[in-house]
Design an enzyme around this catalytic site. Sequence first.
Site, PDB file in Angstrom:
ATOM      1  N   ASN A   9      -1.340  20.185 -83.314  1.00 47.85           N
ATOM      2  CA  ASN A   9      -2.528  19.350 -83.187  1.00 47.85           C
ATOM      3  C   ASN A   9      -2.779  19.172 -81.693  1.00 47.85           C
ATOM      4  O   ASN A   9      -2.022  18.493 -81.016  1.00 47.85           O
ATOM      5  CB  ASN A   9      -2.254  17.994 -83.867  1.00 47.85           C
ATOM      6  CG  ASN A   9      -3.337  16.974 -83.582  1.00 47.85           C
ATOM      7  OD1 ASN A   9      -4.412  17.318 -83.079  1.00 47.85           O
ATOM      8  ND2 ASN A   9      -3.062  15.712 -83.902  1.00 47.85           N
ATOM      9  N   TRP A  10      -3.840  19.796 -81.224  1.00 52.14           N
ATOM     10  CA  TRP A  10      -4.104  19.759 -79.778  1.00 52.14           C
ATOM     11  C   TRP A  10      -4.760  18.451 -79.338  1.00 52.14           C
ATOM     12  O   TRP A  10      -4.993  18.252 -78.155  1.00 52.14           O
ATOM     13  CB  TRP A  10      -4.991  20.937 -79.385  1.00 52.14           C
ATOM     14  CG  TRP A  10      -4.246  22.237 -79.264  1.00 52.14           C
ATOM     15  CD1 TRP A  10      -2.909  22.450 -79.477  1.00 52.14           C
ATOM     16  CD2 TRP A  10      -4.797  23.504 -78.871  1.00 52.14           C
ATOM     17  NE1 TRP A  10      -2.607  23.762 -79.237  1.00 52.14           N
ATOM     18  CE2 TRP A  10      -3.747  24.437 -78.874  1.00 52.14           C
ATOM     19  CE3 TRP A  10      -6.079  23.929 -78.525  1.00 52.14           C
ATOM     20  CZ2 TRP A  10      -3.938  25.782 -78.527  1.00 52.14           C
ATOM     21  CZ3 TRP A  10      -6.278  25.266 -78.202  1.00 52.14           C
ATOM     22  CH2 TRP A  10      -5.216  26.173 -78.192  1.00 52.14           C
ATOM     23  N   LYS A  11      -5.136  17.608 -80.274  1.00 56.45           N
ATOM     24  CA  LYS A  11      -5.810  16.346 -79.923  1.00 56.45           C
ATOM     25  C   LYS A  11      -6.988  16.656 -78.985  1.00 56.45           C
ATOM     26  O   LYS A  11      -7.640  17.682 -79.173  1.00 56.45           O
ATOM     27  CB  LYS A  11      -4.798  15.376 -79.320  1.00 56.45           C
ATOM     28  CG  LYS A  11      -3.577  15.221 -80.244  1.00 56.45           C
ATOM     29  CD  LYS A  11      -2.672  14.098 -79.920  1.00 56.45           C
ATOM     30  CE  LYS A  11      -1.539  14.066 -80.957  1.00 56.45           C
ATOM     31  NZ  LYS A  11      -0.648  12.931 -80.795  1.00 56.45           N
ATOM     32  N   HIS A  95      -5.200  11.088 -89.269  1.00 54.43           N
ATOM     33  CA  HIS A  95      -4.196  10.970 -88.200  1.00 54.43           C
ATOM     34  C   HIS A  95      -4.131   9.518 -87.719  1.00 54.43           C
ATOM     35  O   HIS A  95      -5.144   8.827 -87.693  1.00 54.43           O
ATOM     36  CB  HIS A  95      -4.563  11.904 -87.039  1.00 54.43           C
ATOM     37  CG  HIS A  95      -3.458  12.024 -86.041  1.00 54.43           C
ATOM     38  ND1 HIS A  95      -3.250  11.092 -85.055  1.00 54.43           N
ATOM     39  CD2 HIS A  95      -2.465  12.940 -85.917  1.00 54.43           C
ATOM     40  CE1 HIS A  95      -2.181  11.444 -84.351  1.00 54.43           C
ATOM     41  NE2 HIS A  95      -1.687  12.560 -84.855  1.00 54.43           N
ATOM     42  N   GLU A  97      -4.049   8.261 -84.891  1.00 54.70           N
ATOM     43  CA  GLU A  97      -4.958   7.919 -83.786  1.00 54.70           C
ATOM     44  C   GLU A  97      -6.357   7.641 -84.312  1.00 54.70           C
ATOM     45  O   GLU A  97      -7.083   6.807 -83.766  1.00 54.70           O
ATOM     46  CB  GLU A  97      -4.942   9.055 -82.743  1.00 54.70           C
ATOM     47  CG  GLU A  97      -3.632   9.029 -81.965  1.00 54.70           C
ATOM     48  CD  GLU A  97      -3.136  10.387 -81.511  1.00 54.70           C
ATOM     49  OE1 GLU A  97      -3.921  11.358 -81.475  1.00 54.70           O
ATOM     50  OE2 GLU A  97      -1.925  10.472 -81.189  1.00 54.70           O
ATOM     51  N   GLU A 167       4.014  11.108 -90.138  1.00 58.98           N
ATOM     52  CA  GLU A 167       4.088  10.894 -88.695  1.00 58.98           C
ATOM     53  C   GLU A 167       4.337   9.416 -88.416  1.00 58.98           C
ATOM     54  O   GLU A 167       3.397   8.612 -88.419  1.00 58.98           O
ATOM     55  CB  GLU A 167       2.782  11.323 -88.023  1.00 58.98           C
ATOM     56  CG  GLU A 167       2.466  12.796 -88.192  1.00 58.98           C
ATOM     57  CD  GLU A 167       1.610  13.341 -87.059  1.00 58.98           C
ATOM     58  OE1 GLU A 167       1.964  14.384 -86.517  1.00 58.98           O
ATOM     59  OE2 GLU A 167       0.601  12.707 -86.705  1.00 58.98           O
ATOM     60  N   GLY A 173       4.128  10.883 -79.331  1.00 61.58           N
ATOM     61  CA  GLY A 173       3.882  10.878 -77.888  1.00 61.58           C
ATOM     62  C   GLY A 173       4.815   9.965 -77.112  1.00 61.58           C
ATOM     63  O   GLY A 173       4.601   9.705 -75.932  1.00 61.58           O
ATOM     64  N   SER A 213       6.903  13.702 -81.612  1.00 63.86           N
ATOM     65  CA  SER A 213       7.820  14.166 -80.555  1.00 63.86           C
ATOM     66  C   SER A 213       8.691  15.339 -80.993  1.00 63.86           C
ATOM     67  O   SER A 213       9.863  15.411 -80.637  1.00 63.86           O
ATOM     68  CB  SER A 213       8.672  13.005 -80.032  1.00 63.86           C
ATOM     69  OG  SER A 213       7.848  12.024 -79.433  1.00 63.86           O
ATOM     70  N   GLY A 234       2.241  17.680 -81.468  1.00 65.27           N
ATOM     71  CA  GLY A 234       1.192  17.327 -80.514  1.00 65.27           C
ATOM     72  C   GLY A 234       1.463  17.978 -79.163  1.00 65.27           C
ATOM     73  O   GLY A 234       1.208  19.161 -78.960  1.00 65.27           O
ATOM     74  N   GLY A 235       2.020  17.211 -78.252  1.00 68.18           N
ATOM     75  CA  GLY A 235       2.204  17.646 -76.862  1.00 68.18           C
ATOM     76  C   GLY A 235       2.809  19.033 -76.700  1.00 68.18           C
ATOM     77  O   GLY A 235       2.310  19.850 -75.909  1.00 68.18           O
TER      78      GLY A 235
HETATM   79  P1  13P Z   1       3.540  14.412 -80.272  1.00 68.11           P
HETATM   80  O1  13P Z   1       4.210  15.685 -80.754  1.00 68.11           O
HETATM   81  O2  13P Z   1       2.892  14.555 -78.940  1.00 68.11           O
HETATM   82  O3  13P Z   1       4.460  13.239 -80.385  1.00 68.11           O
HETATM   83  O4  13P Z   1       2.327  14.141 -81.289  1.00 68.11           O
HETATM   84  C1  13P Z   1       2.551  14.177 -82.656  1.00 68.11           C
HETATM   85  C2  13P Z   1       1.252  14.131 -83.368  1.00 68.11           C
HETATM   86  O5  13P Z   1       0.565  13.138 -83.358  1.00 68.11           O
HETATM   87  C3  13P Z   1       0.815  15.352 -84.077  1.00 68.11           C
HETATM   88  O6  13P Z   1      -0.281  15.097 -84.887  1.00 68.11           O
END
Ligand code: 13P
Length: 249
Positions: A9-11, A95, A97, A167, A173, A213, A234-235
């Site tokens: 997920n590149w956000k 998600h 967020e 999640e 993050g 993470s 994510g990251g």
């Molecule tokens: P991180 O891997 O950056 O913690 O993010 C996880 C995430 O929200 C994937 O959707």
Amino acid sequence: MRIPIMSGNWKMYKTPAETTAFFAKFRPLVEKSSHCEIVICPPFTNLDAAVAAVKGSNIRVGAQNIGWAKEGAFTGEISGPMILAVGASHAIIGHSERRQYFNETDETVLKRTQAALEFGLTPIVCVGELLADRESGHTEAVLAAQFQKGIAGLTEQQFAKIVIAYEPVWAIGTGKTATPEIAADTHRAIRAQVRGKFGKDAADSVRILYGGSVKPDNARILMAQPEIDGVLVGGAALDPVSFASIVNF
Ligand code: 13P
């Protein structure tokens, strides 16, 4: 046998040019990775570039959200038929967020999930508890409520086509990964909810991904848990080498 899904997920990161550059490096690193499905979810503005860049490969592309209507006066929304037309196959829904900053609720998660299914996209539906929920011992109750108010509203046939992503919000993050045991325990609790509502076959076959993470150095130990059917990253999915090393755990 549940085939793992290694998803990113590149956000709100990367331009179309950066997307093309990512796949030029990433593709050769995963071309032999037949042990799993690979799905990358860039921002809407990069779907076109991503689909072009993965053509002929084992990589699939997904959106990070989906409007619940086919079309209409919904400023800022992108519909299932639009996502499908660009060549994407998946959509992340609910998600944390989006729940935290954009008023996403279990009810709208259900509507978006139904829309994704109606228009032929695979929904990756996210659930997860806050740190306060975990610390007060309410994790299972919170997840049960998200399940009951959200995806429990699907039919059995619809449910068979979705993917769930667990999640824990406190692990996103933050560098704090749920231990493999915590993740596996929670996945078991989610699977028990599924069994109660949709039966044993549905519970045995639904894929539950872990997100929060995930990094190259913890992917293997997470994936060693039979309860964990893949990851949503994510990251670490922004860098081709690091995401390839997660895919090839
Ligand atoms: P991180 O891997 O950056 O913690 O993010 C996880 C995430 O929200 C994937 O959707």
